[in-house]
Write a protein that holds these residues in place. Structure first.
Motif, PDB file in Angstrom:
ATOM      1  N   LYS A  16       1.005  -1.339   0.139  1.00 44.36           N
ATOM      2  CA  LYS A  16      -0.556  -0.295   0.105  1.00 44.36           C
ATOM      3  C   LYS A  16       0.749   1.190   0.172  1.00 44.36           C
ATOM      4  CE  LYS A  16      -4.029   2.657   2.285  1.00 44.36           C
ATOM      5  NZ  LYS A  16      -4.843   1.835   3.758  1.00 44.36           N
ATOM      6  N   GLU A  17       2.156   1.344   0.864  1.00 42.22           N
ATOM      7  CA  GLU A  17       2.412   2.576   0.885  1.00 42.22           C
ATOM      8  C   GLU A  17       2.688   2.628  -0.146  1.00 42.22           C
ATOM      9  OE1 GLU A  17       7.055   1.553   2.834  1.00 42.22           O
ATOM     10  OE2 GLU A  17       5.572   0.209   4.019  1.00 42.22           O
ATOM     11  N   ILE A  18       3.992   1.682  -0.874  1.00 44.77           N
ATOM     12  CA  ILE A  18       4.250   2.529  -2.510  1.00 44.77           C
ATOM     13  C   ILE A  18       3.446   2.690  -4.115  1.00 44.77           C
ATOM     14  CG2 ILE A  18       5.226   0.953  -4.583  1.00 44.77           C
ATOM     15  CD1 ILE A  18       7.329   1.430  -2.016  1.00 44.77           C
ATOM     16  N   ARG A  19       1.568   1.936  -2.936  1.00 45.76           N
ATOM     17  CA  ARG A  19       1.231   2.316  -4.162  1.00 45.76           C
ATOM     18  C   ARG A  19       0.395   3.734  -4.406  1.00 45.76           C
ATOM     19  NH1 ARG A  19      -1.092  -2.209  -2.205  1.00 45.76           N
ATOM     20  NH2 ARG A  19      -3.495  -0.982  -0.904  1.00 45.76           N
ATOM     21  N   GLU A  20       0.179   4.383  -3.255  1.00 41.40           N
ATOM     22  CA  GLU A  20       0.090   5.461  -2.645  1.00 41.40           C
ATOM     23  C   GLU A  20       0.671   6.279  -2.993  1.00 41.40           C
ATOM     24  OE1 GLU A  20      -0.704   5.591   1.741  1.00 41.40           O
ATOM     25  OE2 GLU A  20      -2.631   5.101   0.837  1.00 41.40           O
ATOM     26  N   LYS A  21       2.197   5.936  -2.982  1.00 46.64           N
ATOM     27  CA  LYS A  21       3.294   6.869  -3.318  1.00 46.64           C
ATOM     28  C   LYS A  21       3.526   7.567  -4.861  1.00 46.64           C
ATOM     29  CE  LYS A  21       9.014   7.669  -2.493  1.00 46.64           C
ATOM     30  NZ  LYS A  21       9.910   7.051  -2.064  1.00 46.64           N
ATOM     31  N   LYS A  23       1.274   6.548  -6.808  1.00 46.76           N
ATOM     32  CA  LYS A  23      -0.573   6.684  -7.042  1.00 46.76           C
ATOM     33  C   LYS A  23      -1.073   5.948  -8.333  1.00 46.76           C
ATOM     34  CE  LYS A  23       0.956  11.825  -6.725  1.00 46.76           C
ATOM     35  NZ  LYS A  23       0.265  13.030  -6.007  1.00 46.76           N
ATOM     36  N   LEU A  24      -0.557   4.283  -7.647  1.00 45.16           N
ATOM     37  CA  LEU A  24      -1.044   3.681  -8.526  1.00 45.16           C
ATOM     38  C   LEU A  24      -2.473   3.344  -8.621  1.00 45.16           C
ATOM     39  CD1 LEU A  24       2.363   0.936  -8.178  1.00 45.16           C
ATOM     40  CD2 LEU A  24       1.766   2.711 -10.581  1.00 45.16           C
ATOM     41  N   SER A  25      -3.376   2.785  -9.604  1.00 42.42           N
ATOM     42  CA  SER A  25      -4.877   2.648  -9.564  1.00 42.42           C
ATOM     43  C   SER A  25      -4.670   1.173 -10.209  1.00 42.42           C
ATOM     44  CB  SER A  25      -5.354   3.176 -10.227  1.00 42.42           C
ATOM     45  OG  SER A  25      -5.349   3.404 -11.950  1.00 42.42           O
ATOM     46  N   ALA A  26      -5.788   0.335  -9.130  1.00 42.87           N
ATOM     47  CA  ALA A  26      -6.292  -0.624  -9.960  1.00 42.87           C
ATOM     48  C   ALA A  26      -6.284  -1.275 -11.628  1.00 42.87           C
ATOM     49  CB  ALA A  26      -7.619  -1.734  -9.615  1.00 42.87           C
ATOM     50  N   GLY A  27      -5.676  -1.724 -12.252  1.00 35.25           N
ATOM     51  CA  GLY A  27      -5.439  -2.219 -13.354  1.00 35.25           C
ATOM     52  C   GLY A  27      -4.306  -1.672 -14.309  1.00 35.25           C
ATOM     53  N   GLN A  28      -3.787  -0.624 -13.667  1.00 34.20           N
ATOM     54  CA  GLN A  28      -2.629  -0.403 -13.956  1.00 34.20           C
ATOM     55  C   GLN A  28      -1.469  -1.541 -14.540  1.00 34.20           C
ATOM     56  OE1 GLN A  28      -1.159   3.236 -13.631  1.00 34.20           O
ATOM     57  NE2 GLN A  28       0.050   2.334 -14.389  1.00 34.20           N
ATOM     58  N   GLN A  29      -0.827  -0.692 -15.573  1.00 36.06           N
ATOM     59  CA  GLN A  29      -0.422  -1.539 -16.386  1.00 36.06           C
ATOM     60  C   GLN A  29       1.156  -1.311 -16.456  1.00 36.06           C
ATOM     61  OE1 GLN A  29      -1.706  -2.004 -20.509  1.00 36.06           O
ATOM     62  NE2 GLN A  29      -3.224  -3.521 -19.910  1.00 36.06           N
ATOM     63  N   PHE A  30       1.791  -2.445 -16.539  1.00 34.56           N
ATOM     64  CA  PHE A  30       3.951  -2.205 -16.323  1.00 34.56           C
ATOM     65  C   PHE A  30       4.247  -2.547 -17.739  1.00 34.56           C
ATOM     66  CE2 PHE A  30       2.175  -1.554 -12.682  1.00 34.56           C
ATOM     67  CZ  PHE A  30       2.508  -0.825 -11.339  1.00 34.56           C
ATOM     68  N   THR A  31       5.281  -2.189 -18.089  1.00 35.06           N
ATOM     69  CA  THR A  31       6.349  -3.008 -18.994  1.00 35.06           C
ATOM     70  C   THR A  31       7.555  -3.493 -18.212  1.00 35.06           C
ATOM     71  OG1 THR A  31       6.296  -0.757 -20.321  1.00 35.06           O
ATOM     72  CG2 THR A  31       7.993  -2.573 -20.134  1.00 35.06           C
ATOM     73  N   ILE A  32       8.090  -4.712 -17.763  1.00 36.68           N
ATOM     74  CA  ILE A  32       8.455  -5.442 -17.175  1.00 36.68           C
ATOM     75  C   ILE A  32      10.363  -5.366 -17.627  1.00 36.68           C
ATOM     76  CG2 ILE A  32       8.692  -7.901 -15.721  1.00 36.68           C
ATOM     77  CD1 ILE A  32       5.957  -7.786 -15.956  1.00 36.68           C
ATOM     78  N   ILE A  33      10.784  -5.028 -16.997  1.00 40.20           N
ATOM     79  CA  ILE A  33      12.331  -5.306 -17.856  1.00 40.20           C
ATOM     80  C   ILE A  33      13.247  -5.858 -16.635  1.00 40.20           C
ATOM     81  CG2 ILE A  33      14.315  -3.699 -18.478  1.00 40.20           C
ATOM     82  CD1 ILE A  33      12.699  -1.403 -18.311  1.00 40.20           C
ATOM     83  N   PRO A  34      13.754  -7.300 -17.338  1.00 40.55           N
ATOM     84  CA  PRO A  34      14.783  -7.924 -16.928  1.00 40.55           C
ATOM     85  C   PRO A  34      15.987  -7.032 -16.430  1.00 40.55           C
ATOM     86  CG  PRO A  34      13.703  -8.754 -18.629  1.00 40.55           C
ATOM     87  CD  PRO A  34      13.085  -7.694 -18.296  1.00 40.55           C
TER      88      PRO A  34
END
Length: 69
Positions: A16-21, A23-34
């Protein structure tokens, strides 16, 4: 430091602390970089979210075609 545990279905929950910092929301999409043994998650910004981000930019000193060799 916030931590997350990989579930049996290979899912991670972002604390939660990271989501709030960030400002992420449900359904947010991410690019994954290994990167070696590190996984970087970069939130994808919709074009609408970027609207107005260049307001007030001064294009006066931009390089023109005549400046090229």
């Amino acid at each position: 430091m916030a931590t997350a545990t990989l579930s049996s279905k290979y899912q991670l929950a972002i604390p939660k602390e990271i989501r709030e910092k960030l400002k992420l929301s449900a359904g947010q999409q991410f690019t994954i970089i290994p990167k070696g043994h590190v996984i970087e998650l970069v939130p994808i910004q919709l074009p609408q979210a970027l609207r107005g981000s260049l307001k007030g930019a001064n294009p006066e000193d931009y390089r023109d075609h005549k400046d090229r060799y």
